[in-house]
Scaffold this active site. Structure first.
Site, PDB file in Angstrom:
ATOM      1  N   SER A 270       0.823  -1.217   0.000  1.00 19.13           N
ATOM      2  CA  SER A 270       0.000   0.000   0.000  1.00 19.13           C
ATOM      3  C   SER A 270       0.853   1.261   0.000  1.00 19.13           C
ATOM      4  CB  SER A 270      -0.983  -0.001   1.179  1.00 19.13           C
ATOM      5  OG  SER A 270      -0.321  -0.277   2.394  1.00 19.13           O
ATOM      6  N   HIS A 300      -1.881  -8.950   1.957  1.00 16.74           N
ATOM      7  CA  HIS A 300      -1.589  -7.681   2.649  1.00 16.74           C
ATOM      8  C   HIS A 300      -2.748  -7.405   3.618  1.00 16.74           C
ATOM      9  CE1 HIS A 300       0.183  -3.875   3.425  1.00 16.74           C
ATOM     10  NE2 HIS A 300      -0.206  -3.191   2.377  1.00 16.74           N
ATOM     11  N   HIS A 346       5.803 -12.768   7.486  1.00 18.59           N
ATOM     12  CA  HIS A 346       6.028 -11.379   7.061  1.00 18.59           C
ATOM     13  C   HIS A 346       7.245 -11.307   6.148  1.00 18.59           C
ATOM     14  CE1 HIS A 346       6.392  -7.003   7.209  1.00 18.59           C
ATOM     15  NE2 HIS A 346       5.113  -7.027   7.544  1.00 18.59           N
ATOM     16  N   ARG A 355       2.796  -4.962  16.788  1.00 16.32           N
ATOM     17  CA  ARG A 355       1.404  -4.535  16.614  1.00 16.32           C
ATOM     18  C   ARG A 355       0.460  -5.660  17.071  1.00 16.32           C
ATOM     19  NH1 ARG A 355       1.492  -3.131  10.363  1.00 16.32           N
ATOM     20  NH2 ARG A 355       2.411  -5.221  10.429  1.00 16.32           N
ATOM     21  N   ASP A 401      -2.342  -8.700  11.596  1.00 14.53           N
ATOM     22  CA  ASP A 401      -3.685  -9.125  11.204  1.00 14.53           C
ATOM     23  C   ASP A 401      -4.193 -10.323  12.002  1.00 14.53           C
ATOM     24  OD1 ASP A 401      -3.914  -7.159   9.180  1.00 14.53           O
ATOM     25  OD2 ASP A 401      -2.546  -8.336   7.949  1.00 14.53           O
TER      26      ASP A 401
HETATM   27  N1  CMX Z   1       1.448 -19.789   5.783  1.00 13.41           N
HETATM   28  C1  CMX Z   1       1.889 -20.687   4.867  1.00 13.41           C
HETATM   29  N2  CMX Z   1       2.940 -20.476   4.080  1.00 13.41           N
HETATM   30  C2  CMX Z   1       3.604 -19.336   4.255  1.00 13.41           C
HETATM   31  C3  CMX Z   1       3.236 -18.367   5.206  1.00 13.41           C
HETATM   32  C4  CMX Z   1       2.091 -18.619   5.974  1.00 13.41           C
HETATM   33  N3  CMX Z   1       1.623 -17.763   6.857  1.00 13.41           N
HETATM   34  N4  CMX Z   1       4.082 -17.336   5.137  1.00 13.41           N
HETATM   35  C5  CMX Z   1       4.972 -17.626   4.170  1.00 13.41           C
HETATM   36  N5  CMX Z   1       4.668 -18.824   3.627  1.00 13.41           N
HETATM   37  C6  CMX Z   1       5.320 -19.502   2.507  1.00 13.41           C
HETATM   38  C7  CMX Z   1       5.220 -18.622   1.276  1.00 13.41           C
HETATM   39  O1  CMX Z   1       3.948 -18.764   0.652  1.00 13.41           O
HETATM   40  C8  CMX Z   1       6.366 -19.139   0.448  1.00 13.41           C
HETATM   41  O2  CMX Z   1       5.981 -20.367  -0.117  1.00 13.41           O
HETATM   42  P1  CMX Z   1       6.426 -20.754  -1.627  1.00 13.41           P
HETATM   43  O3  CMX Z   1       7.925 -20.712  -1.631  1.00 13.41           O
HETATM   44  O4  CMX Z   1       5.861 -22.131  -1.808  1.00 13.41           O
HETATM   45  O5  CMX Z   1       5.824 -19.725  -2.512  1.00 13.41           O
HETATM   46  C9  CMX Z   1       7.422 -19.438   1.515  1.00 13.41           C
HETATM   47  O6  CMX Z   1       6.701 -19.609   2.737  1.00 13.41           O
HETATM   48  C10 CMX Z   1       8.448 -18.329   1.709  1.00 13.41           C
HETATM   49  O7  CMX Z   1       7.761 -17.134   1.963  1.00 13.41           O
HETATM   50  P2  CMX Z   1       8.422 -16.019   2.932  1.00 13.41           P
HETATM   51  O8  CMX Z   1       9.663 -15.558   2.268  1.00 13.41           O
HETATM   52  O9  CMX Z   1       8.494 -16.520   4.310  1.00 13.41           O
HETATM   53  O10 CMX Z   1       7.281 -14.905   2.915  1.00 13.41           O
HETATM   54  P3  CMX Z   1       7.033 -13.757   1.827  1.00 13.41           P
HETATM   55  O11 CMX Z   1       7.891 -12.620   2.121  1.00 13.41           O
HETATM   56  O12 CMX Z   1       7.075 -14.315   0.444  1.00 13.41           O
HETATM   57  O13 CMX Z   1       5.487 -13.417   2.099  1.00 13.41           O
HETATM   58  C11 CMX Z   1       3.626 -12.881   3.444  1.00 13.41           C
HETATM   59  C12 CMX Z   1       5.114 -12.663   3.232  1.00 13.41           C
HETATM   60  C13 CMX Z   1       3.121 -11.954   4.521  1.00 13.41           C
HETATM   61  C14 CMX Z   1       2.876 -12.554   2.146  1.00 13.41           C
HETATM   62  C15 CMX Z   1       3.400 -14.363   3.834  1.00 13.41           C
HETATM   63  O14 CMX Z   1       4.024 -14.628   5.061  1.00 13.41           O
HETATM   64  C16 CMX Z   1       1.940 -14.747   3.918  1.00 13.41           C
HETATM   65  O15 CMX Z   1       1.341 -15.080   2.881  1.00 13.41           O
HETATM   66  N6  CMX Z   1       1.316 -14.686   5.136  1.00 13.41           N
HETATM   67  C17 CMX Z   1      -0.082 -14.952   5.295  1.00 13.41           C
HETATM   68  C18 CMX Z   1      -0.904 -13.733   4.838  1.00 13.41           C
HETATM   69  C19 CMX Z   1      -0.764 -12.587   5.817  1.00 13.41           C
HETATM   70  O16 CMX Z   1      -0.913 -12.746   7.015  1.00 13.41           O
HETATM   71  N7  CMX Z   1      -0.525 -11.380   5.291  1.00 13.41           N
HETATM   72  C20 CMX Z   1      -0.476 -10.158   6.093  1.00 13.41           C
HETATM   73  C21 CMX Z   1       0.920  -9.551   6.232  1.00 13.41           C
HETATM   74  C22 CMX Z   1       0.887  -8.261   6.998  1.00 13.41           C
HETATM   75  C23 CMX Z   1       0.219  -7.184   6.199  1.00 13.41           C
HETATM   76  O17 CMX Z   1       0.747  -6.777   5.157  1.00 13.41           O
HETATM   77  O18 CMX Z   1      -0.856  -6.732   6.580  1.00 13.41           O
END
Ligand code: CMX
Length: 463
Positions: A270, A300, A346, A355, A401
């Site tokens: 964002s 996000h 994250h 938070r 979240d």
């Molecule tokens: N559950 C399952 N798998 C997860 C995970 C979770 N909570 N967090 C990361 N992973 C997975 C990723 O999907 C990725 O898998 P692939 O290699 O198969 O694609 C792997 O772990 C590596 O990811 P990462 O480097 O740890 O995380 P990223 O930086 O790529 O992504 C985020 C960060 C937040 C998108 C991810 O942790 C996620 O999808 N979390 C769940 C959604 C969420 O809570 N989002 C809110 C974030 C805060 C916000 O912006 O508001």
């Protein structure tokens, strides 16, 4: 020659004393714009000197993995308002969330910081006085009226249009009111852009509670009438009142919520989107709307909605009070089906999000026995080891979240697909503070270089 030197000296000393007068005035003023105006030349000068000395200095290397990996770890942006440490979490202009809870002014009888104070801090780097915060409350309340076409738009959108799409639509249509766009069209000098961006940003922040409350009432309360914005009350009070929630504890929660969701440095979807779109000199309304479309993604801001949907699934499929073993198998089932565990992980953080922690503390204080809070606390014990075990998740800990929806549910705001709108109202504070500074510093249109895989392979072969 003597005359020239003397004149120059007089002008210099006059300029200096003029600046001194501005600074003295600005130190005590409750006028945020005057305060920022006094800081801009100082900051412009500091950055000019720094770039003169270090303009060609290298700050980081970019690897092929970074290019394919969502630019993680590339220091390619400057953000003045906040900084995210992987272990410690967010600092707003150097202040942690507990610092802000301690230092920022509160409402009479309140315990939580007023988001107005956070905005002042983001804009100036200084902790404001109560008077300064009161003036921001007054400014926002007095700018809250919506033009009729935005009211008509919101009242005519079908209720199956997601609240986040409604928020973005309303912000886009407010562009008709943009003082920046009008000034740009009439040929205003670029050194004055920030002043109009400031006015638009203050107008937009003032209007957001009304927009958000209209969306809530139209989608979930049959279009019930809004209350009136009281210019003697703070932003969060007016917001919760417009929403139809008159519990003082819910208003306190909202003060905390709107403070902590505001800013998370510059690279998140964002914040980066608003910065990028704003760099094309799109006005603050349409820049903000663009950022809201990014916040609406499930990875996000929409994650706060997803968390609640997931918790409801646990309750219906496993029960209201599942054992740790039952939770473990449910979590493993979620992962096996190729879905993420919402509220966990994250891109930057590597510890529990502060938070999350401060919302947990709020829950401990106000709703320690709430069954949903207890379920969230139990999940906190079970999820991290499972995510660690996958060997790929870089951060197994909860983010903001994972906790916010539980608190909203407790106070009776049950409509989970509305939650990201609250996040968006708060996020306005951070992204618009950065947008004002971006124009004040004359940052150019953002345009990084991209290449195809073929070119990349050729370049690296040649090396
Ligand atoms: N559950 C399952 N798998 C997860 C995970 C979770 N909570 N967090 C990361 N992973 C997975 C990723 O999907 C990725 O898998 P692939 O290699 O198969 O694609 C792997 O772990 C590596 O990811 P990462 O480097 O740890 O995380 P990223 O930086 O790529 O992504 C985020 C960060 C937040 C998108 C991810 O942790 C996620 O999808 N979390 C769940 C959604 C969420 O809570 N989002 C809110 C974030 C805060 C916000 O912006 O508001």
């Amino acid at each position: 020659m003597f005359f020239f030197l003397r004149t120059k000296k007089i002008i210099c000393s006059k300029t200096r004393s003029f600046q001194y007068v501005i600074r003295c005035f600005a130190d005590h003023t409750t006028d945020l714009k005057a305060k920022v105006a006094a800081k801009i030349p100082v900051e412009q000068g500091r950055i000019k000197d720094f770039r003169k000395q270090h303009g060609n200095s290298k700050v980081c290397d970019v690897t092929v993995d970074m290019m394919y990996g969502g630019m993680r770890g590339i220091q390619g942006l400057v953000c003045e308002t906040s900084l995210l440490d992987a272990d410690e979490g967010i600092r707003f202009r150097g202040y942690t969330i507990p610092d802000c809870q301690k230092l920022l002014p509160r409402a009479p009888c309140g315990q939580e910081p007023l988001p107005e104070g956070l905005f002042w801090l983001l804009m100036t780097g200084e902790i404001p006085t109560k008077d300064q915060v009161n003036e921001v409350s007054l400014q926002w309340a007095s700018r809250s009226a919506l033009p009729s076409h935005v009211v008509n738009l919101l009242n005519n959108l079908p209720t199956n249009v997601h609240p986040m799409s409604q928020l973005a639509a309303a912000a886009n249509c407010l562009s008709s009111e943009s003082k920046f766009a009008k000034a740009y069209t009439s040929g205003v000098h670029k050194s004055k852009y920030w002043e109009y961006v400031y006015e638009d940003s203050m107008d937009l922040i003032g209007k957001l509670p009304v927009i958000a409350a209209m969306i809530y009432k139209n989608c979930f309360k049959g279009g019930a009438k809004l209350g009136i914005v009281d210019t003697k009350k703070d932003w969060s009070f007016n917001f919760t009142h417009l929403l139809g929630f008159d519990s003082p504890d819910f208003t306190e929660l909202m003060r905390l919520y709107l403070t902590i969701h505001s800013d998370h440095e510059g690279g998140n979807v964002s914040a980066h989107t608003v910065h990028l779109v704003g760099s094309a000199l799109s006005d603050p309304y349409i820049s903000f709307a663009a950022g809201m479309n990014g916040l609406a993604g499930p990875l996000h801001g929409l994650a706060n909605q997803e968390v609640l949907v997931w918790l409801e699934k646990i309750k219906s499929e496993v029960g209201k009070d599942p054992t740790e073993e039952q939770l473990t198998s449910f979590i493993q089932k979620t992962l096996k089906s190729g879905q993420v565990i919402p509220g966990y992980g994250h891109a930057v953080l590597r510890k529990t999000d502060p938070r999350y922690t401060c919302q947990k503390e709020f829950a401990e204080k106000h709703l320690p026995k709430d069954p949903l809070y207890q379920l969230v606390a139990k999940i906190y014990k079970v999820v991290p080891p499972i995510l660690k075990e996958t060997g790929k998740v870089k951060n197994p800990w909860p983010n903001v979240d994972a906790h916010s929806g539980v608190l909203l549910q407790y106070y009776g705001m049950k409509e989970m697909n509305y939650y990201t709108v609250l996040f968006g109202v708060s996020r306005a504070l951070g992204v618009l503070a950065s947008l004002i500074w971006a124009r004040a510093l004359g940052l150019p249109i953002e345009r990084p270089k991209s290449v195809s895989t073929d070119i990349l392979i050729q370049e690296l072969k040649a090396k």
